[in-house]
Scaffold this active site. Structure first.
Site, short mmCIF file in Angstrom:
data_model
loop_
_atom_site.label_atom_id
_atom_site.label_comp_id
_atom_site.label_asym_id
_atom_site.label_seq_id
_atom_site.Cartn_x
_atom_site.Cartn_y
_atom_site.Cartn_z
N ASP A 34 0.85 -1.19 0.00
CA ASP A 34 0.00 0.00 0.00
C ASP A 34 0.89 1.24 0.00
O ASP A 34 1.99 1.21 0.52
CB ASP A 34 -0.91 0.01 1.24
CG ASP A 34 -2.15 0.86 1.04
OD1 ASP A 34 -3.25 0.28 0.93
OD2 ASP A 34 -2.02 2.11 0.96
N SER A 118 -16.41 -1.78 -9.94
CA SER A 118 -17.42 -1.10 -9.13
C SER A 118 -18.74 -1.00 -9.88
O SER A 118 -18.77 -0.95 -11.12
CB SER A 118 -16.91 0.30 -8.82
OG SER A 118 -17.95 1.13 -8.39
N ALA A 119 -19.82 -0.86 -9.12
CA ALA A 119 -21.14 -0.58 -9.71
C ALA A 119 -21.15 0.78 -10.40
O ALA A 119 -22.09 1.07 -11.15
CB ALA A 119 -22.21 -0.63 -8.63
N TYR A 149 -14.08 8.26 -11.91
CA TYR A 149 -13.91 6.97 -11.23
C TYR A 149 -14.50 5.80 -12.05
O TYR A 149 -13.86 4.76 -12.22
CB TYR A 149 -14.59 7.07 -9.86
CG TYR A 149 -14.57 5.82 -9.03
CD1 TYR A 149 -13.40 5.36 -8.44
CD2 TYR A 149 -15.75 5.10 -8.79
CE1 TYR A 149 -13.40 4.22 -7.65
CE2 TYR A 149 -15.75 3.96 -8.00
CZ TYR A 149 -14.57 3.52 -7.44
OH TYR A 149 -14.58 2.39 -6.66
N LYS A 153 -12.70 2.49 -13.97
CA LYS A 153 -13.04 1.09 -13.67
C LYS A 153 -13.41 0.33 -14.95
O LYS A 153 -13.00 -0.81 -15.14
CB LYS A 153 -14.21 1.04 -12.67
CG LYS A 153 -13.86 1.54 -11.28
CD LYS A 153 -12.93 0.57 -10.58
CE LYS A 153 -12.63 0.95 -9.15
NZ LYS A 153 -11.46 0.22 -8.62
N LYS A 192 -17.71 6.60 3.03
CA LYS A 192 -18.96 6.39 2.29
C LYS A 192 -20.14 6.52 3.23
O LYS A 192 -19.97 6.60 4.45
CB LYS A 192 -18.93 5.02 1.64
CG LYS A 192 -17.79 4.92 0.64
CD LYS A 192 -17.82 3.62 -0.08
CE LYS A 192 -17.17 3.83 -1.44
NZ LYS A 192 -17.73 2.98 -2.45
N ARG A 222 -30.18 2.47 -2.42
CA ARG A 222 -28.89 1.77 -2.54
C ARG A 222 -28.98 0.41 -1.85
O ARG A 222 -29.84 0.18 -1.00
CB ARG A 222 -27.77 2.55 -1.83
CG ARG A 222 -27.38 3.88 -2.42
CD ARG A 222 -26.62 3.72 -3.73
NE ARG A 222 -26.16 5.03 -4.19
CZ ARG A 222 -26.90 5.93 -4.80
NH1 ARG A 222 -28.17 5.68 -5.03
NH2 ARG A 222 -26.38 7.08 -5.20
P1 NAD Z 1 -9.64 1.94 0.43
O1 NAD Z 1 -9.45 3.35 0.03
O2 NAD Z 1 -9.88 1.64 1.88
O3 NAD Z 1 -8.43 1.04 -0.05
C1 NAD Z 1 -7.69 1.31 -1.22
C2 NAD Z 1 -6.23 1.29 -0.82
O4 NAD Z 1 -5.44 1.51 -2.00
C3 NAD Z 1 -5.88 2.43 0.15
O5 NAD Z 1 -5.33 1.92 1.35
C4 NAD Z 1 -4.87 3.25 -0.61
O6 NAD Z 1 -3.85 3.83 0.19
C5 NAD Z 1 -4.32 2.24 -1.60
N1 NAD Z 1 -3.70 2.90 -2.75
C6 NAD Z 1 -4.15 3.99 -3.42
N2 NAD Z 1 -3.26 4.34 -4.36
C7 NAD Z 1 -2.24 3.44 -4.27
C8 NAD Z 1 -1.01 3.30 -4.97
N3 NAD Z 1 -0.67 4.17 -5.95
N4 NAD Z 1 -0.18 2.29 -4.64
C9 NAD Z 1 -0.51 1.43 -3.62
N5 NAD Z 1 -1.66 1.53 -2.92
C10 NAD Z 1 -2.52 2.51 -3.26
O7 NAD Z 1 -10.85 1.39 -0.45
P2 NAD Z 1 -11.65 0.02 -0.36
O8 NAD Z 1 -13.04 0.36 0.05
O9 NAD Z 1 -10.89 -0.99 0.38
O10 NAD Z 1 -11.71 -0.38 -1.90
C11 NAD Z 1 -10.87 -1.39 -2.48
C12 NAD Z 1 -11.17 -1.52 -3.96
O11 NAD Z 1 -12.56 -1.85 -4.12
C13 NAD Z 1 -10.93 -0.25 -4.77
O12 NAD Z 1 -10.47 -0.59 -6.05
C14 NAD Z 1 -12.30 0.35 -4.89
O13 NAD Z 1 -12.43 1.18 -6.01
C15 NAD Z 1 -13.16 -0.90 -5.01
N6 NAD Z 1 -14.56 -0.66 -4.61
C16 NAD Z 1 -14.86 -0.44 -3.31
C17 NAD Z 1 -16.19 -0.21 -2.96
C18 NAD Z 1 -16.60 0.04 -1.54
O14 NAD Z 1 -17.79 0.22 -1.29
N7 NAD Z 1 -15.69 0.06 -0.58
C19 NAD Z 1 -17.20 -0.21 -3.95
C20 NAD Z 1 -16.83 -0.44 -5.26
C21 NAD Z 1 -15.51 -0.69 -5.59
#
Ligand code: NAD
Length: 325
Positions: A34, A118-119, A149, A153, A192, A222
């Site tokens: 990360d 993602s949705a 965004y 995706k 969120k 939602r």
């Molecule tokens: P999050 O923000 O908690 O986790 C994403 C992590 O990626 C963060 O810790 C961030 O520091 C890390 N990151 C960002 N840029 C980076 C880089 N350049 N190099 C290394 N690490 C990097 O988000 P999440 O909720 O855990 O989401 C995880 C994945 O699921 C994402 O791709 C997100 O788009 C997707 N997603 C999440 C949701 C949701 O509801 N949480 C919904 C749809 C899609």
């Protein structure tokens, strides 16, 4: 079960942190990468190789993929509606993470690659009414996803498909619908709706406020998936023969007003609601059609919204108390 060496990109984040903990629990060797400093990771699993690196950089992706069997890409610069509507370029730059990880995984001869979509890829025209028809996988095209965004995706989904078709890389893609639970973002601007509502109610209760702000008219619909259901779904999709992107979400629909009232019930309070109609609120209605995932995997969410929100509220209350004591 055979033990593997697994890369979790974004392991310091919400979903990545839970995935690392689960995979370690199953005895796999896990490299968790990360960009955030380690003291900002939501979970740091014992025995995992925890690495701080920027995966937009291809050299960092080659190092991260070296010697791994499976890659799970959960890394993205993202947040709730307030963040993604105001940071479109940043969100789109995450395209570098998935593109470079695909190149590195292919070069390292990784066996399997998972991408978290993602949705937000779904066509906006299908989400104009609160009275929703649940989104089927085919509703992503013709393409008119969430600006910034969602386009990133959708593009990255296609990159996964083309790496599979052209280079034979085993790729699997899930379209997550609103994931929530403990050990995730709950303040700071990237949170969120479920976490933001819990925090606002905890704060109002603590400070004796009698009113709270809700973004939009609160009639937006939602569905929300608890993190444990999400982790089971990710692993099932990775192990499956499902080649096309597939929904991974709950189909228990609620309005934002309904979610607020649920959290008020958990907290044992009732506030006057002030609707901020100029705040970011996303599409009017969205739900996950789970026909395909039920057919292929027999997967269905097991955790009811009320149970998951109770656990999430309790965790955020603990974090809030630690921060403000
Ligand atoms: P999050 O923000 O908690 O986790 C994403 C992590 O990626 C963060 O810790 C961030 O520091 C890390 N990151 C960002 N840029 C980076 C880089 N350049 N190099 C290394 N690490 C990097 O988000 P999440 O909720 O855990 O989401 C995880 C994945 O699921 C994402 O791709 C997100 O788009 C997707 N997603 C999440 C949701 C949701 O509801 N949480 C919904 C749809 C899609």
């Amino acid at each position: 079960m055979s033990k593997k060496t697994i890369l979790v990109a974004g392991g310091g984040g919400f979903i990545g942190g839970h995935l690392v903990a689960h995979l370690r629990g199953e005895g796999h060797s896990v490299r968790s990468v990360d960009v955030k400093p380690i003291d900002e990771w939501y979970q740091v699993s014992d025995g995992a190789e925890n690495v701080v690196a920027d995966l937009k950089d291809i050299a960092a992706c080659h190092a991260a993929c070296d010697g791994v069997d499976d890659v799970y890409n959960l890394a993205a610069d993202m947040g709730g509606m307030g963040f993604i509507e105001n940071n479109k370029a940043l969100c789109m730059l995450s395209v570098l993470i998935n593109t470079h990880l695909l190149q590195a995984a292919e070069k390292a001869k990784a066996s399997r690659f998972f991408y978290a979509s993602s949705a937000c890829v779904y066509n906006a025209d299908k989400q104009v009414n609160e009275d929703v028809v649940a989104l089927k996988e085919e509703d992503a095209y013709p393409a008119m996803p969430e600006d910034g965004y969602g386009w990133e995706k959708l593009f990255s989904e296609r990159m996964c498909r083309h790496f599979r078709e052209d280079y034979g890389l085993y790729t699997r893609v899930a379209r997550f619908h609103n994931v929530y639970g403990p050990d995730g973002t709950w303040d700071g601007g990237r949170e969120k709706a479920p976490a933001a509502i819990c925090r606002k109610i905890i704060h109002a209760k603590k400070t004796g406020e009698t009113e709270m702000e809700i973004w939009g008219d609160g009639k937006q619909t939602r569905s929300f998936m608890y993190i444990d259901d999400c982790i089971k779904g990710i692993l099932g999709i990775m192990d499956s023969e499902i080649l096309e992107p597939i929904n991974l979400g709950s189909d228990e629909l609620t309005t934002i007003n309904g979610l607020v009232e649920m959290v008020e019930g958990i907290a044992g309070v009732e506030f006057k609601h002030n609707h901020n109609l100029s705040a970011p609120k996303g599409v009017n209605g969205r739900n996950s059609d789970n026909t395909l995932i039920k057919k292929y995997l027999g997967w269905a969410p097991e955790i009811k919204l009320i149970d998951g929100m109770t656990k999430t509220y309790e965790w955020i209350q603990g974090e809030y108390t630690k921060k403000h004591s």
